[in-house]
Write an enzyme that holds these catalytic residues in place. Structure first.
Site, PDB file in Angstrom:
ATOM      1  N   CYS A  64      -1.972  13.279  81.054  1.00  0.00           N
ATOM      2  CA  CYS A  64      -0.839  13.369  80.131  1.00  0.00           C
ATOM      3  C   CYS A  64       0.412  13.956  80.779  1.00  0.00           C
ATOM      4  CB  CYS A  64      -1.240  14.179  78.907  1.00  0.00           C
ATOM      5  SG  CYS A  64      -2.659  13.453  78.056  1.00  0.00           S
ATOM      6  N   HIS A  92       4.961  21.119  75.879  1.00  0.00           N
ATOM      7  CA  HIS A  92       3.871  20.134  75.869  1.00  0.00           C
ATOM      8  C   HIS A  92       3.180  20.177  74.505  1.00  0.00           C
ATOM      9  CE1 HIS A  92       0.760  17.516  77.362  1.00  0.00           C
ATOM     10  NE2 HIS A  92      -0.176  18.407  77.099  1.00  0.00           N
ATOM     11  N   GLU A 116       0.266  27.676  76.988  1.00  0.00           N
ATOM     12  CA  GLU A 116       1.661  27.359  77.300  1.00  0.00           C
ATOM     13  C   GLU A 116       2.588  28.504  76.908  1.00  0.00           C
ATOM     14  OE1 GLU A 116       4.828  23.659  76.916  1.00  0.00           O
ATOM     15  OE2 GLU A 116       3.055  23.686  75.620  1.00  0.00           O
ATOM     16  N   LYS A 128       5.718  16.678  69.712  1.00  0.00           N
ATOM     17  CA  LYS A 128       4.431  16.120  69.297  1.00  0.00           C
ATOM     18  C   LYS A 128       4.068  16.477  67.857  1.00  0.00           C
ATOM     19  CE  LYS A 128       2.470  15.920  73.976  1.00  0.00           C
ATOM     20  NZ  LYS A 128       3.555  16.602  74.695  1.00  0.00           N
ATOM     21  N   HIS A 144       0.357  12.980  70.028  1.00  0.00           N
ATOM     22  CA  HIS A 144       0.216  13.044  71.489  1.00  0.00           C
ATOM     23  C   HIS A 144       0.125  11.630  72.048  1.00  0.00           C
ATOM     24  CE1 HIS A 144      -0.510  14.270  75.426  1.00  0.00           C
ATOM     25  NE2 HIS A 144      -1.576  15.027  75.292  1.00  0.00           N
ATOM     26  N   PHE A 182      -5.254  16.524  81.437  1.00  0.00           N
ATOM     27  CA  PHE A 182      -6.651  16.762  81.787  1.00  0.00           C
ATOM     28  C   PHE A 182      -6.791  16.804  83.313  1.00  0.00           C
ATOM     29  CE2 PHE A 182      -9.212  15.046  77.897  1.00  0.00           C
ATOM     30  CZ  PHE A 182      -8.742  16.113  77.145  1.00  0.00           C
TER      31      PHE A 182
END
Length: 413
Positions: free
Chosen positions: A162, A302, A313, A334, A339, A398
């Site tokens: 991502c 993010h 984060e 998001k 996402h 990931f």
């Protein structure tokens, strides 16, 4: 070194299939999350997603072309076409050896793969499409864009989960800076809302199951969040050297001034609990931009709407900015888009460029009861006007991949 600017942008998303519609919905705080109507979800735990609507590939690409492309490639080509038209570039005036494509996908053509696995099992190997492999490989979008525009310059299809969009933009920044290209398509695309991926993410308890209230499902930093919402789409930007852009008197949305990348080296799916990898990437991006952290006016987080991700984060932001972290608006796109996986970075870079250009910060919607460990200014629920010059955008993936970019409002003076 060459300075690098954004001269064109294109979006296909759950909030609209062009930049204007996408931006208007983002500023209005509208959710793009809805019940899934593209596949049967009766047996799935999660029945909601960010679906791209009103997208007719046959009309946009031609029936023959659309038929041979996986949906993620369709999204990428349409977004790339928008970006190209927006840039007002003319192929006849470009050295195609210096026209590049840096576009990736996290999962690639999974829909095409699943369809052909079903054909193999039901009808035998003789019926499997000979175009399966070129349609499903994750570099197909970059290849198709390169072929359509005759781009013979550097081409890269990063696979950093991502973080792909920011990886693509950051590496394109470097290529133009060091004179390897004049113009590069950069961004990502994803179309992974399938039975298989929905089942896998669902069984990992990663997805929100707020099926009765889709618009409220994606809620970064909120104490009642229960997972992320999977979405699809594409965000493509035209990056261009400032010299090349000024020569043709191009419109300029923003300047790309910094890029930082790192790895958590921690876990395949969980971020570092203290946000170390994210912190390193942000620190590198700020250093690469030759600015101080105090000069950042807004952060595009993010923020996927998972407990561990949001907290990690937040910790990384505090580590970089210290007490100043509490003074910087942090927004989470998001909360509205869901996402978009490998498409996220490109779409969020476009949103950040618009923020700098318009002096408007879209809200983080659905933030009603914040997590006590997430205590920054997340621009909750109401759009905000602000004087913005520098913005930082985070993308994490990931495998612990982190990619961060810094954009600057372009000053023609």
């Amino acid at each position: 070194m060459e300075r690098v600017v954004i001269t064109g942008m294109g979006v296909v998303s759950p909030l609209g299939n062009d930049v204007g519609t996408f931006w208007d919905n983002l500023v209005a705080g509208r959710s793009g999350i809805s019940s899934i109507d593209t596949i049967h979800v009766e047996n799935h735990k999660t029945k909601i997603a960010g679906i791209v609507k009103d997208f007719n590939a046959d009309e946009l690409l031609g029936r023959k072309e659309a038929k041979r492309l996986d949906k993620f490639c369709q999204f990428a080509l349409v977004a790339a076409e928008q970006a190209w038209e927006d840039s007002n570039l003319n192929l006849e005036d470009i050295d195609k050896e210096r026209l590049g494509v840096y576009v990736g996908s996290g999962i690639g053509g999974i829909e095409t793969l699943i369809q052909n696995v079903d054909i193999l099992r039901e009808r035998g190997p003789g019926r499997v499409s000979p175009t399966l492999v070129p349609a499903m490989i994750s570099n197909a979008a970059a290849a198709q864009i390169s072929i359509k525009w005759g781009a013979m310059g550097p081409t890269l299809s990063p696979v950093s989960a991502c973080a792909i969009g920011n990886t693509a933009i950051g590496e394109a920044l470097r290529a133009i800076r060091y004179g390897e290209a004049d113009v590069i398509f950069a961004g990502g695309a994803e179309a992974a809302i399938t039975d298989l991926s929905l089942a896998s993410f669902g069984n990992a308890t990663a997805l929100s199951t707020r099926n009765d209230d889709p618009a409220k499902a994606s809620r970064p930093f909120d104490s009642h969040r229960d997972g992320f919402v999977m979405s699809e789409g594409s965000g493509i930007l035209i990056l261009e050297s400032l010299t090349h852009a000024k020569r043709r008197n191009a419109q300029i949305y923003a300047e790309v001034i910094g890029y930082g990348a790192s790895s958590d080296a921690h876990h395949m799916v969980a971020p570092h609990p203290e946000g170390l990898g994210a912190y390193y990437a942000m620190r590198k991006a700020v250093k690469d931009a030759s600015i101080s952290a105090e000069q950042i006016d807004v952060i595009s987080a993010h923020a996927t709407s998972t407990v561990v991700g949001d907290r990690s984060e937040t910790s990384a932001i505090k580590k970089l900015f210290g007490d100043g972290a509490y003074q910087i608006p942090v927004t989470a796109n998001k909360s509205m888009t869901g996402h978009m996986l490998g498409a996220s970075g490109g779409v969020e870079a476009i949103a950040l460029a618009k923020m700098l250009q318009e002096g408007i910060i879209p809200p983080t919607i659905n933030l009603e009861d914040r997590d006590h460990l997430c205590d920054l200014d997340y621009v909750p629920n109401i759009v905000r006007k602000a004087n913005l010059t520098m913005g930082l955008s985070n993308s994490f993936g990931f495998g612990g991949h982190n990619a961060v970019i810094v954009l600057k409002k372009y000053d023609r003076g």
